[in-house]
Scaffold this active site. Structure first.
Site, PDB file in Angstrom:
ATOM      1  N   HIS A  93       0.852  -1.189   0.000  1.00  0.00           N
ATOM      2  CA  HIS A  93       0.000   0.000   0.000  1.00  0.00           C
ATOM      3  C   HIS A  93       0.885   1.235   0.000  1.00  0.00           C
ATOM      4  O   HIS A  93       1.827   1.331   0.787  1.00  0.00           O
ATOM      5  CB  HIS A  93      -0.915   0.019   1.235  1.00  0.00           C
ATOM      6  CG  HIS A  93      -1.780   1.246   1.265  1.00  0.00           C
ATOM      7  ND1 HIS A  93      -2.986   1.312   0.601  1.00  0.00           N
ATOM      8  CD2 HIS A  93      -1.589   2.458   1.824  1.00  0.00           C
ATOM      9  CE1 HIS A  93      -3.502   2.513   0.768  1.00  0.00           C
ATOM     10  NE2 HIS A  93      -2.679   3.230   1.502  1.00  0.00           N
ATOM     11  N   ASP A 172     -14.912   3.266   7.649  1.00  0.00           N
ATOM     12  CA  ASP A 172     -13.822   4.095   7.115  1.00  0.00           C
ATOM     13  C   ASP A 172     -14.292   4.897   5.915  1.00  0.00           C
ATOM     14  O   ASP A 172     -13.923   6.061   5.756  1.00  0.00           O
ATOM     15  CB  ASP A 172     -12.618   3.235   6.730  1.00  0.00           C
ATOM     16  CG  ASP A 172     -11.543   4.101   6.084  1.00  0.00           C
ATOM     17  OD1 ASP A 172     -11.013   4.974   6.802  1.00  0.00           O
ATOM     18  OD2 ASP A 172     -11.291   3.969   4.889  1.00  0.00           O
ATOM     19  N   ARG A 179     -13.770  13.347   6.905  1.00  0.00           N
ATOM     20  CA  ARG A 179     -12.456  13.952   7.194  1.00  0.00           C
ATOM     21  C   ARG A 179     -11.999  14.833   6.040  1.00  0.00           C
ATOM     22  O   ARG A 179     -11.403  15.884   6.237  1.00  0.00           O
ATOM     23  CB  ARG A 179     -11.424  12.843   7.448  1.00  0.00           C
ATOM     24  CG  ARG A 179     -11.610  12.150   8.793  1.00  0.00           C
ATOM     25  CD  ARG A 179     -10.766  10.884   8.878  1.00  0.00           C
ATOM     26  NE  ARG A 179      -9.372  11.122   8.629  1.00  0.00           N
ATOM     27  CZ  ARG A 179      -8.545  10.258   8.030  1.00  0.00           C
ATOM     28  NH1 ARG A 179      -8.988   9.067   7.636  1.00  0.00           N
ATOM     29  NH2 ARG A 179      -7.288  10.552   7.839  1.00  0.00           N
ATOM     30  N   SER A 194      -7.225   4.113   9.220  1.00  0.00           N
ATOM     31  CA  SER A 194      -7.984   4.054   7.971  1.00  0.00           C
ATOM     32  C   SER A 194      -7.321   3.075   6.996  1.00  0.00           C
ATOM     33  O   SER A 194      -7.964   2.172   6.444  1.00  0.00           O
ATOM     34  CB  SER A 194      -8.038   5.474   7.375  1.00  0.00           C
ATOM     35  OG  SER A 194      -8.429   5.450   6.037  1.00  0.00           O
ATOM     36  N   LYS A 198      -8.524  -1.324   6.276  1.00  0.00           N
ATOM     37  CA  LYS A 198      -8.855  -1.894   4.967  1.00  0.00           C
ATOM     38  C   LYS A 198      -7.897  -3.019   4.597  1.00  0.00           C
ATOM     39  O   LYS A 198      -8.306  -4.053   4.068  1.00  0.00           O
ATOM     40  CB  LYS A 198      -8.814  -0.784   3.898  1.00  0.00           C
ATOM     41  CG  LYS A 198      -9.983   0.189   4.055  1.00  0.00           C
ATOM     42  CD  LYS A 198      -9.878   1.378   3.118  1.00  0.00           C
ATOM     43  CE  LYS A 198      -8.835   2.355   3.550  1.00  0.00           C
ATOM     44  NZ  LYS A 198      -8.942   3.708   3.058  1.00  0.00           N
TER      45      LYS A 198
HETATM   46  N1  URA Z   1      -5.495   6.854   2.592  1.00  0.00           N
HETATM   47  C1  URA Z   1      -6.453   6.238   3.320  1.00  0.00           C
HETATM   48  O1  URA Z   1      -6.960   5.187   2.932  1.00  0.00           O
HETATM   49  N2  URA Z   1      -6.854   6.806   4.458  1.00  0.00           N
HETATM   50  C2  URA Z   1      -6.343   7.956   4.937  1.00  0.00           C
HETATM   51  O2  URA Z   1      -6.742   8.408   5.988  1.00  0.00           O
HETATM   52  C3  URA Z   1      -5.336   8.597   4.169  1.00  0.00           C
HETATM   53  C4  URA Z   1      -4.923   8.008   2.999  1.00  0.00           C
END
Ligand code: URA
Length: 437
Positions: A93, A172, A179, A194, A198
């Site tokens: 990621h 999320d 956010r 966050s 995932k």
């Molecule tokens: N990417 C995400 O999935 N969440 C965040 O809070 C920031 C970047």
């Protein structure tokens, strides 16, 4: 007032607790995430809580419980070993950058080395691009798969890059949207929970995080990036996912293109054994980390790039999702060249400026529902360290709408620093640091 696990909580009390710099109990966190997902806690209450978290932080226990609660708001995917035909799972990621197309060559490369890469990706927002937007520029390619299609492709091809289902950490999705419009994205506990909710819900056994540092990244300095990396690595380890993080430079864009189809073309060059050196270097470095985290140390990914096997997996991966790997990629209707302003050595090329220019050309979106132009973006003709000749092309801008060129050029004013000929600029390394569990 509401009840959760036999305890009564009140949203205003939860907000006051964090506002007053006290720790939230596990019960309060479980309750507030569940109640917010169900709509029982209002957006304005969650916005106030997110701001209190941004200002006052969270302890490691709070972040871990918050992450668990976001995972529990949806379904945790299972990736049964028999469906994967013996391949260990490993994923990557990136926290997001300009010209960051690494997933495109990386996923098929790691699959060609014997791993399974189950990558659930997102679309871009603002100046950073999204992997799904890039792949959607391939004619016919579709981002949405059923769980059965996902598993079948993972077993047969070894790599899937697709959209996450609505049921993956829905708390999320709702919280991230909030956010984004309340100035509460830049909180390390909220970013870490966050991303990791995932990735843990996706079911991968190993994970490599590419934490970007610099003007084109969320984290502008190495210290905050290191703290984010440590927080995410700890969350991964707490949840049984073997996690490592690399801190990598995002002061300058990756490669020579920023924009959807332009980046696909560059990724295919890498899979053909060519491509810009920084994209090749980062792809191989991340591939080695992913393979080591999955326990597959014996394979050299550089061989799989050179012998064409990564390209074979790419073609199968694109076809499996309805795309035509041989189809011509979309090109913008118009182009405009921005010349180098002077002779000299290019010392810096600002990632944020290039990201904003690509976005203004139509490659990115301001709101989630906006369309993107597949062919739009910025092509760079030089990277830091290169010798420039004044008047020769420095950037080529691509867009379907020529009226966008002026605003994109404005974004690029001051994007480069040029030193006198003969200077030897101190170029920053691509990989800045490594954080292990
Ligand atoms: N990417 C995400 O999935 N969440 C965040 O809070 C920031 C970047």
């Amino acid at each position: 007032m509401s009840d959760f696990s036999g305890t009564t909580f009140d949203a205003v009390e939860v907000i006051r607790t964090k506002r007053d710099r006290e720790e939230l109990s596990d019960g309060a966190i479980d309750w507030v995430i569940d109640a917010y997902t169900r709509g029982a806690v209002a957006d304005e209450q969650m916005a106030a809580l997110a701001m209190a978290i941004l200002l006052n932080g969270m302890s490691r226990r709070e972040i871990s419980t918050w992450t668990d609660a976001m995972i529990a708001s949806g379904t945790r995917m299972s990736l049964p070993a028999e469906a994967l035909r013996g391949r260990p799972t490993t994923d990557k990621h990136s926290t997001g950058g300009v010209g960051d197309k690494i997933t495109l060559p990386l996923a098929p490369l790691v699959a060609a080395c014997g791993a399974a890469v189950p990558q659930l990706s997102g679309r871009g927002l603002g100046h950073t691009g999204g992997t799904l937007d890039k792949l959607e520029s391939i004619p016919g390619w579709r981002a949405t798969l059923t769980h059965d299609e996902f598993l079948a492709q993972l077993g047969e091809v070894g790599a899937v890059v697709c959209a996450a289902s609505d049921d993956l950490a829905p708390a999320d999705k709702k919280l991230y949207r909030l956010r984004d419009v309340t100035g509460t994205v830049e909180s390390i506990p909220l970013i870490a929970s966050s991303i990791m909710s995932k990735k843990i819900a996706e079911g991968t056994a190993a994970l490599v995080l590419d934490v970007k540092v610099g003007s084109g990244a969320f984290m502008k300095d190495a210290d905050s990036a290191r703290e984010l990396a440590r927080t995410m690595v700890a969350l991964g380890s707490d949840h049984g996912v073997r996690t490592v993080a690399l801190l990598t430079n995002m002061d300058t864009p990756l490669g020579l293109t920023a924009g959807n189809a332009l980046e696909v073309r560059e990724s295919v060059e890498v899979l053909s054994g060519g491509g810009p050196p920084d994209v090749v270097e980062l792809t191989l470095t991340l591939a080695r980390e992913m393979l080591a985290a999955a326990g597959l140390d014996g394979v050299d990914p550089a061989d799989r790039l050179q012998d064409g096997s990564a390209m074979d997996v790419w073609r199968r991966m694109v076809r499996a999702q309805g795309g035509d790997p041989d189809a011509a990629l979309p090109a913008a209707r118009e182009t405009s060249v921005v010349p180098a302003p002077a002779d000299g050595v290019l010392v810096s090329l600002d990632a944020y400026a290039v990201g904003v220019a690509a976005w203004r050309l139509g490659a990115g979106r301001a709101r989630k529902e906006d369309p993107v132009q597949a062919g739009a973006g910025v092509q760079m003709h030089a990277k830091p360290g290169a010798v420039l000749r004044g008047g020769e092309p420095l950037f080529t801008l691509h867009s379907d709408d020529p009226e966008r060129f002026a605003r994109a050029e404005e974004a690029l004013v001051g994007a480069v620093t040029i030193a006198p000929e003969g200077s030897r600029p101190d170029l920053a390394p691509l990989v800045i640091d490594r954080v292990d569990g």
